[in-house]
Each structure stands twice: as structure tokens, then as C-alpha cells.
Design a protein around this motif. Structure first.
Motif, PDB file in Angstrom:
ATOM      1  N   ALA A  81      -5.038   5.031  -5.486  1.00 11.55           N
ATOM      2  CA  ALA A  81      -5.518   3.647  -5.434  1.00 11.55           C
ATOM      3  C   ALA A  81      -5.031   3.040  -4.123  1.00 11.55           C
ATOM      4  O   ALA A  81      -4.094   2.246  -4.089  1.00 11.55           O
ATOM      5  CB  ALA A  81      -5.016   2.857  -6.630  1.00 11.55           C
ATOM      6  N   ALA A  82      -5.657   3.453  -3.018  1.00 10.76           N
ATOM      7  CA  ALA A  82      -5.217   3.048  -1.678  1.00 10.76           C
ATOM      8  C   ALA A  82      -5.261   1.534  -1.488  1.00 10.76           C
ATOM      9  O   ALA A  82      -4.441   0.965  -0.765  1.00 10.76           O
ATOM     10  CB  ALA A  82      -6.072   3.737  -0.616  1.00 10.76           C
ATOM     11  N   GLY A  97      -1.445   2.112  -3.335  1.00 13.37           N
ATOM     12  CA  GLY A  97      -1.294   1.718  -1.938  1.00 13.37           C
ATOM     13  C   GLY A  97      -1.183   0.217  -1.788  1.00 13.37           C
ATOM     14  O   GLY A  97      -1.015  -0.518  -2.753  1.00 13.37           O
ATOM     15  N   GLY A  98      -1.329  -0.225  -0.555  1.00 16.90           N
ATOM     16  CA  GLY A  98      -1.279  -1.647  -0.263  1.00 16.90           C
ATOM     17  C   GLY A  98       0.119  -2.101   0.115  1.00 16.90           C
ATOM     18  O   GLY A  98       1.029  -1.293   0.291  1.00 16.90           O
ATOM     19  N   HIS A  99       0.260  -3.439   0.245  1.00 13.98           N
ATOM     20  CA  HIS A  99       1.537  -4.004   0.679  1.00 13.98           C
ATOM     21  C   HIS A  99       1.945  -5.196  -0.173  1.00 13.98           C
ATOM     22  O   HIS A  99       2.675  -6.060   0.264  1.00 13.98           O
ATOM     23  CB  HIS A  99       1.459  -4.414   2.148  1.00 13.98           C
ATOM     24  CG  HIS A  99       1.158  -3.251   3.045  1.00 13.98           C
ATOM     25  ND1 HIS A  99       2.088  -2.300   3.340  1.00 13.98           N
ATOM     26  CD2 HIS A  99       0.019  -2.878   3.659  1.00 13.98           C
ATOM     27  CE1 HIS A  99       1.549  -1.383   4.125  1.00 13.98           C
ATOM     28  NE2 HIS A  99       0.291  -1.710   4.332  1.00 13.98           N
ATOM     29  N   LEU A 121       7.757   3.683  -2.957  1.00 14.30           N
ATOM     30  CA  LEU A 121       7.827   4.962  -2.258  1.00 14.30           C
ATOM     31  C   LEU A 121       8.712   4.916  -1.015  1.00 14.30           C
ATOM     32  O   LEU A 121       9.190   5.951  -0.569  1.00 14.30           O
ATOM     33  CB  LEU A 121       6.424   5.430  -1.884  1.00 14.30           C
ATOM     34  CG  LEU A 121       5.535   5.771  -3.075  1.00 14.30           C
ATOM     35  CD1 LEU A 121       4.122   6.074  -2.617  1.00 14.30           C
ATOM     36  CD2 LEU A 121       6.115   6.939  -3.855  1.00 14.30           C
ATOM     37  N   GLU A 122       8.928   3.736  -0.471  1.00 13.02           N
ATOM     38  CA  GLU A 122       9.756   3.641   0.731  1.00 13.02           C
ATOM     39  C   GLU A 122      11.236   3.478   0.398  1.00 13.02           C
ATOM     40  O   GLU A 122      12.083   4.117   0.990  1.00 13.02           O
ATOM     41  CB  GLU A 122       9.252   2.492   1.611  1.00 13.02           C
ATOM     42  CG  GLU A 122       7.862   2.779   2.148  1.00 13.02           C
ATOM     43  CD  GLU A 122       7.185   1.569   2.744  1.00 13.02           C
ATOM     44  OE1 GLU A 122       7.752   0.461   2.720  1.00 13.02           O
ATOM     45  OE2 GLU A 122       6.053   1.752   3.241  1.00 13.02           O
ATOM     46  N   GLU A 143       6.371  -3.713  -5.912  1.00  7.61           N
ATOM     47  CA  GLU A 143       6.354  -3.581  -4.467  1.00  7.61           C
ATOM     48  C   GLU A 143       5.615  -2.304  -4.071  1.00  7.61           C
ATOM     49  O   GLU A 143       6.068  -1.199  -4.342  1.00  7.61           O
ATOM     50  CB  GLU A 143       7.798  -3.539  -3.959  1.00  7.61           C
ATOM     51  CG  GLU A 143       7.957  -4.070  -2.572  1.00  7.61           C
ATOM     52  CD  GLU A 143       9.412  -4.160  -2.178  1.00  7.61           C
ATOM     53  OE1 GLU A 143       9.739  -3.644  -1.104  1.00  7.61           O
ATOM     54  OE2 GLU A 143      10.209  -4.727  -2.954  1.00  7.61           O
ATOM     55  N   ALA A 144       4.449  -2.469  -3.442  1.00  6.98           N
ATOM     56  CA  ALA A 144       3.649  -1.317  -3.013  1.00  6.98           C
ATOM     57  C   ALA A 144       3.964  -0.995  -1.549  1.00  6.98           C
ATOM     58  O   ALA A 144       4.396  -1.877  -0.819  1.00  6.98           O
ATOM     59  CB  ALA A 144       2.169  -1.633  -3.180  1.00  6.98           C
TER      60      ALA A 144
END
Length: 161
Positions: A81-82, A97-99, A121-122, A143-144
């Protein structure tokens, strides 16, 4: 028992038993333990070895129908899901995904547990976001980009808020 060797990296398990009619149970010997416990047909995805130093070497399947179990990396098996928007029905693991830092989450047409877990993921930070019975609609910090695991018996959606 299904021996799979030493799986020590984060992975996704896809299990399907579309014609099962009784208890359907899938367990791992890793820290994830019970992956599936339902009555009747099941198709869904679960993560394994999310925690550092996790080790899965075998699975135990109890069911009365023909089934398939597929193990692969997040990139191979997780739903993508970008855009940061995802929807589905049932259990899934999503590479979101996303921010965004907040998500609107809904669950409808379900009557059992609705659980959403997410890990950034970060940073590697995350955990349990939602654990409700039945329908749900609300905003939660998410938080994406993130890896998200949904446990649901109904329709669900996740979108940036």
C-alpha cells in the motif's frame, strides 16, 4: 509438524484452507506462537520473527481440509500500500507507505476481535494500536512507512488522517 529450517529474519506466512469446516489452527515454535485459531475456512497472512533474535524452525497445522502454507519475505508476500491507503477483509500483513503520523482505521461487518499492530520501518518503534470486539472507527497514531498486521473477521480500511 512442518520443519522449515532456521528462519531468523522477519517473514510473512500466508495460510489458506478454503474448505476447512472445523477448528483451523496454525502454530509456530517461534515467539509468535499461535498464528491462526478459527473455526471453518481461513485465508490470511501473519508475520513471524518480528522481534530481534526470533527463531522459527517449524509449524504445526491442525485442520480437516486441504491447506497451503507459504513463507516468504515481507517484499514477497506482504500486501503493498505505497499510498498509505489499504483495505481488505480478514487477516493481512501490509507494507504501508506514505509519510503520515496518524491513520483513520475502520472495521465493519465483523463480530470478533479486531486487532491492528504496527511497526515503523525506519525506527522499529510500534506495537498494538487497536484491540476491539466488533465494529470500529477511529484515528490512531501510526507512523508510516510501517509494517501493519491486521486481525479481523470483517472488512477493514486504513488511510492517512
Amino acid at each position: 509438524m512442518i520443519k522449515v529450517g532456521n528462519l531468523s529474519d522477519l517473514a510473512v506466512v500466508k495460510f489458506s484452507c478454503p474448505r476447512c469446516t472445523s477448528n483451523t489452527i496454525v502454530k509456530s515454535d517461534g515467539p509468535d506462537g499461535l498464528l491462526v485459531n478459527t473455526i471453518g475456512a481461513y485465508t490470511g497472512k501473519r508475520w513471524i520473527n518480528l522481534e530481534e533474535d526470533s527463531l522459527t524452525t517449524e509449524f504445526e497445522v491442525e485442520t480437516n481440509g486441504k491447506w497451503t502454507l507459504t513463507i516468504g519475505s515481507v517484499d514477497q508476500i506482504a500486501s503493498k500500500a505505497a499510498s498509505g491507503k489499504a483495505s481488505g477483509r480478514g487477516d493481512d500483513v501490509i507494507l504501508l507507505g506514505g509519510h503520515a503520523d496518524t491513520a483513520k482505521v475502520t472495521h465493519s461487518k465483523g463480530q470478533s476481535n479486531f486487532i491492528v499492530e504496527a511497526y515503523n520501518l525506519e525506527s522499529g518503534e510500534g506495537g498494538l494500536l487497536i484491540n476491539e470486539i466488533g465494529g470500529y472507527s477511529g484515528k490512531r497514531p501510526l507512523e508510516a512507512p510501517a509494517l501493519v498486521q491486521v486481525t479481523a473477521d470483517g472488512n477493514w480500511s486504513i488511510s492517512p488522517a
